[in-house]
Write a protein that holds these residues in place. Structure first.
Motif, PDB file in Angstrom:
ATOM      1  N   VAL A 117      -3.906  -3.914  -8.080  1.00 19.60           N
ATOM      2  CA  VAL A 117      -3.407  -2.201  -7.618  1.00 19.60           C
ATOM      3  C   VAL A 117      -2.774  -2.125  -8.858  1.00 19.60           C
ATOM      4  O   VAL A 117      -2.609  -0.920  -9.695  1.00 19.60           O
ATOM      5  N   GLU A 138      -9.033   1.530  -3.939  1.00 20.01           N
ATOM      6  CA  GLU A 138      -7.941   0.325  -2.967  1.00 20.01           C
ATOM      7  C   GLU A 138      -7.091   0.403  -2.123  1.00 20.01           C
ATOM      8  O   GLU A 138      -7.345  -0.408  -1.679  1.00 20.01           O
ATOM      9  N   LEU A 139      -7.078   1.999  -1.643  1.00 27.33           N
ATOM     10  CA  LEU A 139      -5.762   1.916  -0.811  1.00 27.33           C
ATOM     11  C   LEU A 139      -5.525   2.369   0.122  1.00 27.33           C
ATOM     12  O   LEU A 139      -5.590   3.002   0.992  1.00 27.33           O
ATOM     13  N   ARG A 167       1.176  -0.851   0.350  1.00 28.32           N
ATOM     14  CA  ARG A 167       0.121  -0.003   0.017  1.00 28.32           C
ATOM     15  C   ARG A 167       1.077   0.945   0.390  1.00 28.32           C
ATOM     16  O   ARG A 167       0.640   2.177  -1.374  1.00 28.32           O
ATOM     17  N   LEU A 170      -8.565   3.878  -7.780  1.00 30.01           N
ATOM     18  CA  LEU A 170      -7.324   3.395  -6.767  1.00 30.01           C
ATOM     19  C   LEU A 170      -6.791   3.985  -5.027  1.00 30.01           C
ATOM     20  O   LEU A 170      -6.952   3.935  -4.683  1.00 30.01           O
ATOM     21  N   THR A 172      -9.001  -6.152  -1.174  1.00 31.33           N
ATOM     22  CA  THR A 172      -7.952  -5.896  -2.231  1.00 31.33           C
ATOM     23  C   THR A 172      -6.937  -6.662  -2.899  1.00 31.33           C
ATOM     24  O   THR A 172      -5.909  -6.759  -2.445  1.00 31.33           O
ATOM     25  N   ALA A 207       2.747   1.359  -3.447  1.00 29.20           N
ATOM     26  CA  ALA A 207       1.459   2.272  -4.597  1.00 29.20           C
ATOM     27  C   ALA A 207       0.861   3.232  -4.483  1.00 29.20           C
ATOM     28  O   ALA A 207       0.534   4.238  -5.168  1.00 29.20           O
TER      29      ALA A 207
END
Length: 447
Positions: free
Chosen positions: A404, A390-391, A306, A387, A399, A309
C-alpha cells in the motif's frame, strides 16, 4: 529468523517443503469451501512437468500437486513464479488483473511450456479443461504457506521415488484428492506429521486439516525450523476467494446445510458444533506475515493503516481530479474492459488501450507502468482501482502494508507531470522513496 527461513523469500539458504493452502473460489467457495492443497519444494526442480531433478544454484524450486483430468497424469510440477502468477519473472507480475488478462497470460505460458501436456485444439485455439489450475493461482485465491526444512538427501530420495513411480491419474474426491497427495509428500519427509480427521472431516482429507496437523506437529518439534506466511490474491476484478473450511465446518457455517441438519438430525448437528469448537477453530493466517511485491515478508495492513491510506488517497485525488470524478472512473472502467492484453518488447504484460483514434500500449507492472507518458492517465486509473481493492475491509489482513505504501507513492508519481524516463528508472524511484504509513506493530508468526 522468519526472513531467513520462510519459503517465500526467493533467496534461499536451505531447502524446504511448504504446504500451500489455497482458499476456495467460485463454486468451491460457495458450496464446498475446502480449497486446494499443493506443496512447494525449494530444493527440487523439474526437467519437465513430470520429471523431477535437484535444483541448480539460483533456481527457486517447483510446486507439486495432484490434479484431475490433465494429460492423464497424477501429479504435475510447475516452477514457483509461473504457478503463482502465470509469468516467468517477478518483474512481469501485473498490478491489476481481470479474467481477460489472466487467460492471456495462462495461454501464453501453456503454449511456451505445456504444449506437450495440454495441446492446442485442431484449429489452433486454446483448449478447455482444468489445466488453468496449473498456473496463475494467485489471481484466484489467497494462499497460506507452511514451511518446514528438508535436507538434500530427503529431496534426492523423493525425486527418485516420484520419478520411478507410475504417474497416472489416481484422483478421487474421497480417498485420493489434492490434500491426500500433499499429506503423503509431507509424511514422506516427516512420518505421521499430517493426517486426516475421521470425525471432523468424515474421513476425507481436507487442505485445512493437513495445515492444522502440520502446524501442531511443528509446535511439538521446536528443533525444526518452520515458518508461515500469506501470499495475497492479486487485486483486480476477479472475485475474491473465500475462507477455507473443513467438512463439518462447512455444515456448521452454511445455512443451506445446517438448518436442515438441525431440523432432521439434531444429534449430528450437535456433534458438528462440538467438533468445530474443539478442533476446527484454526485460523490459517493468524499472525502470519504477508509476502509483498518485493518478495519480502512484512506486516499486514491494520485498521489504523487502512484509515491513514484512505485519507491519503482522498487527498491525492482531491488535489488532482477535476469535477465529476465519477465520470472519470466510468470512462476508465470502459477503457479497461475494452483493452486487450499484449506483451512489450521485454516480454512483460501491457494493455492495448483505445485512446481517441489510436491504440496505445500501457504498462501494467511496477517496471513498465511509467514507461509511456501518453498512457499515464489510464495507468493512474489502474492504480486507483488497485488501491481501492487493497483498502476494502475484507482485504485488511490479506494486504501487505508495504504494498500500500508503494502503491500510494506510484500513484503520486503518476499524478504529477514529470519528464519522460525509462521504466526501469521509474520502478527504482518507487522502491527507493515514497509515502510511509505510521510505524507498524511487531510482526509475529504462527497460530
Amino acid at each position: 529468523m522468519i526472513l531467513i527461513f520462510c519459503l517465500c523469500s526467493i533467496a534461499r539458504v536451505q531447502a524446504g517443503a511448504t504446504l500451500f493452502l489455497g482458499e476456495p473460489y467460485s463454486y468451491d467457495g460457495a458450496f464446498a469451501g475446502t480449497g486446494h492443497a499443493a506443496i512447494y519444494l525449494s530444493g527440487v526442480c523439474a526437467e519437465s512437468p513430470v520429471v523431477l531433478r535437484p535444483c541448480a544454484p539460483g533456481e527457486t524450486g517447483i510446486v507439486l500437486s495432484r490434479y484431475r483430468g490433465i494429460g492423464g497424469y497424477d501429479w504435475l510440477a510447475i516452477p514457483l513464479i509461473p504457478y503463482l502468477y502465470a509469468v516467468e519473472k517477478e518483474e512481469e507480475i501485473p498490478l491489476f488483473a481481470d479474467k481477460k488478462l489472466v487467460a492471456f497470460l495462462r495461454d501464453r505460458y501453456r503454449r511456451d511450456h505445456l504444449e506437450a501436456i495440454v495441446p492446442d485444439l485442431p484449429n489452433g485455439s486454446t483448449p478447455d479443461g482444468a489445466w488453468y489450475q496449473l498456473i496463475g493461482a494467485s489471481y484466484l485465491r489467497t494462499i497460506y504457506a507452511y514451511q518446514i526444512e528438508t535436507s538434500p538427501a530427503q529431496d534426492a530420495k523423493l525425486i527418485l521415488t516420484l520419478n520411478a513411480r507410475s504417474n497416472r491419474q489416481r484422483w478421487t474426491l474421497i480417498t485420493a484428492n489434492c490434500a491426500d497427495f500433499v499429506r503423503q509428500i509431507i509424511n514422506f519427509y516427516y512420518p505421521h506429521s499430517a493426517h486426516r480427521s475421521i470425525v471432523g472431516d468424515l474421513g476425507v482429507t481436507t487442505p485445512k486439516q493437513v495445515a492444522r496437523t502440520l502446524s501442531t506437529y511443528t509446535s511439538r518439534h521446536p528443533e525444526l525450523r518452520t515458518s508461515t506466511c500469506v501470499i495475497p490474491q492479486i487485486p483486480g476484478t476477479i472475485a475474491r476467494s473465500k475462507r477455507v473450511r473443513g467438512v463439518f465446518e462447512v455444515m456448521l457455517t452454511s445455512k443451506k446445510y445446517m438448518l436442515p441438519l438441525f431440523l432432521f438430525h439434531p444429534y449430528a448437528a450437535a456433534t458438528a458444533v462440538a467438533v468445530y469448537v474443539e478442533h476446527w477453530h484454526f485460523n490459517p493466517g493468524k499472525n502470519a506475515p504477508i509476502l509483498n511485491a518485493k518478495h519480502e515478508l512484512g506486516g499486514a495492513l491494520t485498521t489504523a493503516d487502512r484509515r491513514f491510506a484512505q485519507n491519503r488517497l482522498k487527498e491525492l485525488l482531491r488535489a488532482s481530479t477535476p469535477a465529476a470524478p465519477e465520470a472519470n472512473e466510468h470512462a476508465w472502467t470502459f477503457l479497461h474492459s475494452a483493452a486487450e492484453p499484449a506483451l512489450d518488447d521485454f516480454g512483460a504484460p501491457v494493455l492495448l488501450v483505445h485512446m481517441n483514434t489510436e491504440i496505445r500500449p500501457v504498462g501494467i507492472t511496477r517496471f513498465n507502468i511509467m514507461g509511456n507518458a501518453v498512457g499515464s492517465e489510464f495507468a493512474t486509473g489502474l492504480m486507483k482501482a488497485r488501491l481501492r481493492e487493497e483498502l476494502k475491509s475484507g482485504a485488511l489482513r490479506k494486504t501487505a502494508r508495504a504494498d500500500v505504501e508503494s502503491d500510494l507513492t506510484l500513484l503520486e508519481q503518476l499524478l504529477q507531470p514529470q519528464p519522460k524516463q525509462s521504466a526501469t528508472s521509474s520502478a527504482l524511484a518507487v522502491e527507493s522513496e515514497g509515502l510511509r504509513l505510521p510505524p507498524p506493530a511487531n510482526i509475529r508468526s504462527g497460530n
